[in-house]
Design a protein around this motif. Structure first.
Motif, PDB file in Angstrom:
ATOM      1  N   MET A 152       0.927  -1.254   0.027  1.00  0.00           N
ATOM      2  CA  MET A 152       0.047   0.102  -0.093  1.00  0.00           C
ATOM      3  C   MET A 152       0.876   1.205  -0.076  1.00  0.00           C
ATOM      4  SD  MET A 152      -2.861   1.127   2.891  1.00  0.00           S
ATOM      5  CE  MET A 152      -3.766   2.787   2.596  1.00  0.00           C
ATOM      6  N   THR A 153       0.691   2.322  -0.885  1.00  0.00           N
ATOM      7  CA  THR A 153       1.415   3.455  -1.000  1.00  0.00           C
ATOM      8  C   THR A 153       1.001   4.500  -0.035  1.00  0.00           C
ATOM      9  OG1 THR A 153       1.522   3.149  -3.410  1.00  0.00           O
ATOM     10  CG2 THR A 153       1.915   5.288  -2.633  1.00  0.00           C
ATOM     11  N   GLU A 154       2.015   4.855   0.730  1.00  0.00           N
ATOM     12  CA  GLU A 154       1.575   5.896   1.820  1.00  0.00           C
ATOM     13  C   GLU A 154       1.137   7.290   1.240  1.00  0.00           C
ATOM     14  OE1 GLU A 154       5.394   5.915   3.605  1.00  0.00           O
ATOM     15  OE2 GLU A 154       4.864   4.433   5.282  1.00  0.00           O
ATOM     16  N   GLN A 155       0.021   7.695   1.566  1.00  0.00           N
ATOM     17  CA  GLN A 155      -0.443   8.810   1.012  1.00  0.00           C
ATOM     18  C   GLN A 155      -0.531  10.104   2.039  1.00  0.00           C
ATOM     19  OE1 GLN A 155      -1.445   9.101  -2.192  1.00  0.00           O
ATOM     20  NE2 GLN A 155      -0.727   6.929  -2.608  1.00  0.00           N
ATOM     21  N   TYR A 156       0.800  10.651   2.348  1.00  0.00           N
ATOM     22  CA  TYR A 156       0.714  11.899   2.925  1.00  0.00           C
ATOM     23  C   TYR A 156       1.937  12.728   2.828  1.00  0.00           C
ATOM     24  CZ  TYR A 156       4.646   8.637   5.422  1.00  0.00           C
ATOM     25  OH  TYR A 156       5.563   7.968   5.284  1.00  0.00           O
ATOM     26  N   ARG A 157       1.986  13.981   3.213  1.00  0.00           N
ATOM     27  CA  ARG A 157       2.864  15.002   2.499  1.00  0.00           C
ATOM     28  C   ARG A 157       3.369  15.883   3.611  1.00  0.00           C
ATOM     29  NH1 ARG A 157      -0.027  19.733   3.342  1.00  0.00           N
ATOM     30  NH2 ARG A 157      -2.474  19.530   3.189  1.00  0.00           N
ATOM     31  N   LEU A 158       4.358  16.865   3.449  1.00  0.00           N
ATOM     32  CA  LEU A 158       4.715  17.705   4.604  1.00  0.00           C
ATOM     33  C   LEU A 158       3.593  18.643   4.804  1.00  0.00           C
ATOM     34  CD1 LEU A 158       8.445  18.261   3.670  1.00  0.00           C
ATOM     35  CD2 LEU A 158       7.557  16.924   5.680  1.00  0.00           C
ATOM     36  N   PRO A 159       3.693  19.055   6.086  1.00  0.00           N
ATOM     37  CA  PRO A 159       2.528  20.116   6.340  1.00  0.00           C
ATOM     38  C   PRO A 159       3.039  21.547   5.541  1.00  0.00           C
ATOM     39  CG  PRO A 159       3.802  19.921   8.184  1.00  0.00           C
ATOM     40  CD  PRO A 159       4.322  18.619   7.266  1.00  0.00           C
ATOM     41  N   THR A 160       2.117  22.208   5.145  1.00  0.00           N
ATOM     42  CA  THR A 160       2.561  23.680   4.599  1.00  0.00           C
ATOM     43  C   THR A 160       2.863  24.714   5.773  1.00  0.00           C
ATOM     44  OG1 THR A 160       0.120  24.452   4.673  1.00  0.00           O
ATOM     45  CG2 THR A 160       0.802  23.241   2.769  1.00  0.00           C
TER      46      THR A 160
ATOM     47  N   LYS B  36      -5.295  15.356   8.431  1.00  0.00           N
ATOM     48  CA  LYS B  36      -5.504  16.139   7.210  1.00  0.00           C
ATOM     49  C   LYS B  36      -4.674  15.858   6.092  1.00  0.00           C
ATOM     50  CE  LYS B  36      -6.083  20.799   5.370  1.00  0.00           C
ATOM     51  NZ  LYS B  36      -5.797  22.405   5.563  1.00  0.00           N
ATOM     52  N   ILE B  37      -3.161  15.823   6.493  1.00  0.00           N
ATOM     53  CA  ILE B  37      -2.214  15.749   5.625  1.00  0.00           C
ATOM     54  C   ILE B  37      -1.805  14.189   5.024  1.00  0.00           C
ATOM     55  CG2 ILE B  37      -1.084  17.782   6.138  1.00  0.00           C
ATOM     56  CD1 ILE B  37       0.818  16.248   7.716  1.00  0.00           C
ATOM     57  N   GLY B  38      -2.623  13.099   5.661  1.00  0.00           N
ATOM     58  CA  GLY B  38      -2.574  11.868   5.299  1.00  0.00           C
ATOM     59  C   GLY B  38      -2.122  10.701   6.208  1.00  0.00           C
TER      60      GLY B  38
ATOM     61  N   MET C 276       4.871  16.183  16.740  1.00  0.00           N
ATOM     62  CA  MET C 276       5.597  17.354  15.390  1.00  0.00           C
ATOM     63  C   MET C 276       6.547  16.535  14.481  1.00  0.00           C
ATOM     64  SD  MET C 276       5.366  20.594  17.853  1.00  0.00           S
ATOM     65  CE  MET C 276       5.990  21.697  16.296  1.00  0.00           C
ATOM     66  N   GLU C 277       7.473  15.717  15.201  1.00  0.00           N
ATOM     67  CA  GLU C 277       8.343  15.104  14.182  1.00  0.00           C
ATOM     68  C   GLU C 277       7.976  14.121  13.271  1.00  0.00           C
ATOM     69  OE1 GLU C 277      12.681  13.064  14.960  1.00  0.00           O
ATOM     70  OE2 GLU C 277      11.492  13.150  16.550  1.00  0.00           O
ATOM     71  N   ARG C 278       6.804  13.321  13.895  1.00  0.00           N
ATOM     72  CA  ARG C 278       6.385  12.341  12.866  1.00  0.00           C
ATOM     73  C   ARG C 278       5.523  12.830  11.891  1.00  0.00           C
ATOM     74  NH1 ARG C 278       5.777   9.306   9.857  1.00  0.00           N
ATOM     75  NH2 ARG C 278       5.079   7.288   9.750  1.00  0.00           N
ATOM     76  N   ILE C 279       4.920  14.066  11.935  1.00  0.00           N
ATOM     77  CA  ILE C 279       4.010  14.416  10.986  1.00  0.00           C
ATOM     78  C   ILE C 279       4.899  15.596   9.953  1.00  0.00           C
ATOM     79  CG2 ILE C 279       1.978  14.127  12.358  1.00  0.00           C
ATOM     80  CD1 ILE C 279       1.427  17.168  12.190  1.00  0.00           C
ATOM     81  N   GLY C 280       6.039  15.680  10.164  1.00  0.00           N
ATOM     82  CA  GLY C 280       6.943  16.558   9.367  1.00  0.00           C
ATOM     83  C   GLY C 280       6.939  17.937   9.747  1.00  0.00           C
ATOM     84  N   ILE C 281       6.503  18.423  10.798  1.00  0.00           N
ATOM     85  CA  ILE C 281       6.657  19.898  11.207  1.00  0.00           C
ATOM     86  C   ILE C 281       7.946  20.405  11.177  1.00  0.00           C
ATOM     87  CG2 ILE C 281       6.143  21.704  13.129  1.00  0.00           C
ATOM     88  CD1 ILE C 281       3.304  20.269  13.295  1.00  0.00           C
ATOM     89  N   LEU C 282       8.817  19.424  12.090  1.00  0.00           N
ATOM     90  CA  LEU C 282      10.207  19.832  12.246  1.00  0.00           C
ATOM     91  C   LEU C 282      11.063  19.716  10.957  1.00  0.00           C
ATOM     92  CD1 LEU C 282      10.960  17.860  15.469  1.00  0.00           C
ATOM     93  CD2 LEU C 282      10.289  20.313  15.220  1.00  0.00           C
ATOM     94  N   GLU C 283      10.666  18.900  10.192  1.00  0.00           N
ATOM     95  CA  GLU C 283      11.254  18.962   8.763  1.00  0.00           C
ATOM     96  C   GLU C 283      11.032  20.001   7.736  1.00  0.00           C
ATOM     97  OE1 GLU C 283      11.534  16.098   4.664  1.00  0.00           O
ATOM     98  OE2 GLU C 283      10.551  15.028   6.692  1.00  0.00           O
ATOM     99  N   ALA C 284       9.754  20.338   7.835  1.00  0.00           N
ATOM    100  CA  ALA C 284       9.411  21.597   6.977  1.00  0.00           C
ATOM    101  C   ALA C 284       9.995  22.857   7.731  1.00  0.00           C
ATOM    102  CB  ALA C 284       7.800  21.712   7.146  1.00  0.00           C
ATOM    103  N   LEU C 285       9.990  23.029   9.011  1.00  0.00           N
ATOM    104  CA  LEU C 285      10.451  24.270   9.588  1.00  0.00           C
ATOM    105  C   LEU C 285      11.997  24.015   9.210  1.00  0.00           C
ATOM    106  CD1 LEU C 285       9.051  24.196  13.151  1.00  0.00           C
ATOM    107  CD2 LEU C 285       8.804  25.955  11.425  1.00  0.00           C
ATOM    108  N   GLY C 286      12.831  22.846   9.231  1.00  0.00           N
ATOM    109  CA  GLY C 286      14.238  23.092   8.666  1.00  0.00           C
ATOM    110  C   GLY C 286      14.361  23.371   7.311  1.00  0.00           C
TER     111      GLY C 286
END
Length: 473
Positions: A1-9, A52-54, A330-340
């Protein structure tokens, strides 16, 4: 199954951050509800964005549990220190330190002495929690007896305690920072010295100056004498009361594991309470869990010494678990990555990349609630920029330590902030203006970065970059 999620805006990140601040302010200031509940609500705010982001709930729960697991060592340290505080009070160790401190420390130099003593203790033991929970509590008692404002005393105590937490080779945060930044431990410590030494000297001068504002006439010395008399009445005071403290400091200085050493010290405190302070054997053991209880008839003594035990730390432990969960989510859903990613576009000079590391560390404490989280966010969000700019990793490790470790006690719901406020009986916002060593270290590190001093650039990057070169970076 393909993972359908993205980084938060950026909009979704701002929603989380602004909502988090509103919830914290509302619960603490407006409604006067427990901060633990505010952090629990923050879990659901972050999960809403995650859905919301998958991300599935199971994926987010995995991140939450990872965040909690990453900080469990801090929880174990809190449990150990809580037991230590209770038995060292009941066993007469802390009362003896207070008694001898009142008899030998001049009020004029007291603030400097508190700063120096906690500095030495933290460097020798490598733990700010242990230093504050032992020597720090004693300094609070002495300072109150001399008539000093408790937030000012707490500022001197915490400032000294974090010197060792930042540069001691025995400190877990120092070791962790060097490891995350891929720098040898001794090289990391050497890299910290250009910031630590001038910050310590200036802070020492400031605490000395503040001490001169409180001459013996300003402080009610009769309180100090009454305190000594009350301590003699309710505790056996003697030099041999200090043996557990000396043993614990020596063991930690020998690089023995901190948690078992602190627990060993707590057990010694129980034995001292049984052999020297008149407690029954069962009561002396129960103090490990329930803490010390005394009714001296002197409100100051009772407020200072009725504390400790594992129970004393339960609220703090719950708070830290919830805060670690926030960081994990916050790390899991990509907030920290997006901030970086967002910071990377802005941080194109030595000064900016240093500032971005410190801000990332502060965010780790603000939204992750623990020094361990802040060190991860500070180092991992910004490390690629240091390599891109050909900067030595020692600069990364220094900025990570300054932005992560030193900002921990500034956040009321972080592990450091909650522990300091709980152990010393002074709110975070009250002692915050007096964390002079912390503010000085941050200012000096930023000054070095923006003026290109002690930035550890490699030889081919020592010459000043032109605007065009900076733009290309």
């Amino acid at each position: 199954m393909t993972e359908q999620y993205r980084l938060p805006t950026i909009g979704e990140i701002l929603f989380v951050l602004v909502s988090f601040i509103i919830v914290m302010f509302s619960f603490i200031v407006l409604f006067e509800l427990p901060i633990q509940l505010a952090l629990l609500v923050a879990w659901f705010l972050i999960m809403l964005v995650g859905l919301k982001i998958g991300y599935s709930y199971q994926q987010m729960q995995t991140g939450l549990l990872k965040g909690v697991n990453d900080g469990l060592e801090a929880v174990l340290v809190l449990i150990s220190v809580g037991a230590l505080i209770g038995t060292w009070i009941a066993g007469g160790i802390v009362p003896s330190i207070i008694y001898y401190g009142l008899s030998v420390i001049n009020p004029v130099v007291f603030l400097l002495a508190a700063f120096v003593i906690t500095t030495i203790t933290s460097i020798a033991t490598g733990t700010s929690f242990g230093s504050v929970g032992t020597a720090g509590i004693a300094m609070m008692g002495i300072g109150a007896s001399f008539g000093f404002p408790l937030p000012l005393v707490a500022g001197a105590v915490i400032s000294g305690a974090y010197v060792g937490d930042k540069v001691s080779p025995l400190s877990d945060t120092t070791v962790m920072t060097a490891s995350l930044s891929q720098v040898e431990l001794i090289e990391h410590i050497k890299g910290m010295l250009p910031v630590t030494i001038p910050a310590w000297i200036i802070a020492a001068l400031l605490f000395t100056g503040a001490g001169f504002l409180y001459t013996p006439e300003d402080g009610d010395l009769s309180v100090a004498y009454n305190t000594m008399a009350s301590l003699e009445e309710h505790f056996t005071i003697g030099w041999y009361m200090l043996i557990p403290a000396i043993l614990v400091i020596c063991l930690l200085a020998m690089k023995k594991p901190s948690i078992p050493v602190i627990l060993f010290g707590a057990l010694l405190g129980s034995l001292w309470s049984f052999f020297f302070q008149g407690h029954t054997f069962l009561d002396s053991i129960n103090i490990l869990y329930a803490g010390n209880s005394i009714d001296s008839g002197v409100d100051f003594i009772d407020n200072l010494l009725n504390r400790g035990g594992i129970v004393f730390m339960l609220d703090v432990i719950v708070l830290i678990i919830f805060a670690l969960g926030v960081g994990g989510l916050m790390e899991r859903i990509g907030i920290l990555e997006a901030l970086g990613d967002a910071l990377a576009k802005w941080a194109n000079t030595v000064g900016r990349v240093s500032a971005s590391t410190m801000v990332s560390g502060f965010f780790g404490n603000l939204f992750g609630g623990a020094a361990y989280v802040s060190l991860i966010t500070a180092s991992k969000i910004t490390e690629a920029n240091y390599d891109k700019m050909n900067l030595d990793r020692r600069l990364l490790s220094r900025n990570t330590e300054v932005g992560g470790t030193l900002t921990t006690p500034m956040v009321p719901w972080s592990d450091g902030g909650v522990f300091m406020a709980t152990a010393l009986g002074v709110s975070t916002m009250s002692y915050l203006p007096f964390l002079w060593f912390h503010f000085l270290a941050i200012a000096i590190a930023l000054f070095y970065a923006y003026t290109n001093r002690f930035t550890f650039q490699s030889k081919k990057q020592l010459k000043k970059l032109t605007p065009i070169q900076e733009e290309e970076l």
